[in-house]
Write an enzyme that holds these catalytic residues in place. Sequence first.
Site, short mmCIF file in Angstrom:
data_model
loop_
_atom_site.label_atom_id
_atom_site.label_comp_id
_atom_site.label_asym_id
_atom_site.label_seq_id
_atom_site.Cartn_x
_atom_site.Cartn_y
_atom_site.Cartn_z
N SER A 74 41.53 40.88 39.57
CA SER A 74 40.58 40.11 40.37
C SER A 74 40.14 40.77 41.66
CB SER A 74 41.16 38.73 40.69
OG SER A 74 41.26 37.94 39.52
N LYS A 94 38.44 34.04 50.47
CA LYS A 94 38.28 33.64 49.08
C LYS A 94 38.55 32.14 48.95
CE LYS A 94 39.78 35.00 44.41
NZ LYS A 94 40.63 35.95 43.64
N SER A 125 38.08 37.82 39.94
CA SER A 125 37.68 36.55 40.51
C SER A 125 37.31 36.63 41.99
CB SER A 125 38.81 35.53 40.33
OG SER A 125 39.98 35.91 41.03
#
Length: 473
Positions: A179, A80, A155
């Site tokens: 997320s 990420k 996210s």
Amino acid sequence: MSDLCDHSAVELASMIRQREVSARELLDACLARIDAVNPRLNAVVTLVPDRAAERADEADEAVARGDELGPLHGLPIAHKDLEPTAGIRTTMGSPIFADWVPDIDGLVVERLRAAGAVTIGKTNTPEFGAGSNTFNPVFGATRNPYDPSLTCGGSSGGAAVALATGMVPIADGSDMGGSLRNPASFCNVVGLRPSAGRVPSWPNHAPWSPLATAGAMARSVDDLALQMQALAGPDHRIPISLPQSGDSFAEVFTQRPADLTGLRVAWTPDLGLPVDRAVRDALAFVPDRLAEQGCDVVDDAPDLGDAGEIFQVLRAWHFELSAGELYDRVPEQLKKTVRWNVELGRSFTLTDHARAAACHADLVERARRFFGCYDVLALPAVQVVPFPVETEWPTEIDGTTMPTYVDWMRSCSDITLTGCPAMSMPAAFTPDGLPVGVQFVGRPRSDVELMRFAKAWELAVPAGERRATFGAI
């Protein structure tokens, strides 16, 4: 195109160990899948193929020498883009950091590499991870593999899409208000928010806070457990990290599936929150299916009525802590919602924060008492189905206005405050073919037990086997 990308991570790790496939062959297959799929979906935003090739070759040499191998040996992974990666651009989705190349790895990257994973690049995320729609001014939007006109969530949206389309076999992520769970639901993969402290995160602006946590995603519970072997465990830099190592997660995929007979499950279709009719309809079968597996299912839910207010205060404090200096220095380079969160944090008094902390303590105690009566809480992972990618966030759910970009995520963020482990599992599809995930929440620190429960669900409801077929794969 090679079908190596469609094997599970557990299978691929075994194949590499048994020399049925090389790490380099697997890397090449993943890079080919990225080349074919990523231009339309925009999940992997920074790619380092040459560096990955060197690492894969080293992995194959280690196999040839008979070295002791880590659980993720030779498996490609993209991290990420909030997670620092030494020598690899880490933008955090912000123009402020568009060219930043860290000189350190984050703790999650350290552990995954130590376990043998091969870093191939970074996955997309909203600016500073703010919001559950993955877009930013550096790389643009990431699209849903089941319908590219819709959002993939966030996210950890890039991670979810990369998994769902076979670009990588495993993916890391992080979760404050959903997320990991939100994009898992929107993309029909498995997302785990571990117990607070189970997977430490460093560097960390608030190492004593349980609100945000690192975690993992995968296409199956077994693959998730394989990754958790590497991720879980204490670290002296994070004072709330739990002492247990990740070794116990191996029992998820090495032991027989859990027998759910007699397990006490609380089911709520909404947690007292507005939920879209499409989500309600898709998940209406959940309590009956759990009962068929032997669970004692009761309609019930913990009292989390004040969770929304508590979360807003604590989250705003986090944003002032992490982005306040940037707000003062370059406010024009921050997106509106990030500026709003910093301003909100500064508007609260010390008394406001103290009251939120006290109410949070009460909420945690109520959750503890609730799980004295139940083994698992089941509820929708997300209150809505995937929405148009151009829509920043839903402003209304089932006739109820959502005042802020955080409110529509409360089916996840309310659960965050309990500190309990929570998973989004593939469950169903709408008539339009959009995934809908169910969220399972376990007793405090019952991560392994929750994953074994989720694996039994996965065997009974194999919705995760329905892969995206939008034409590019």
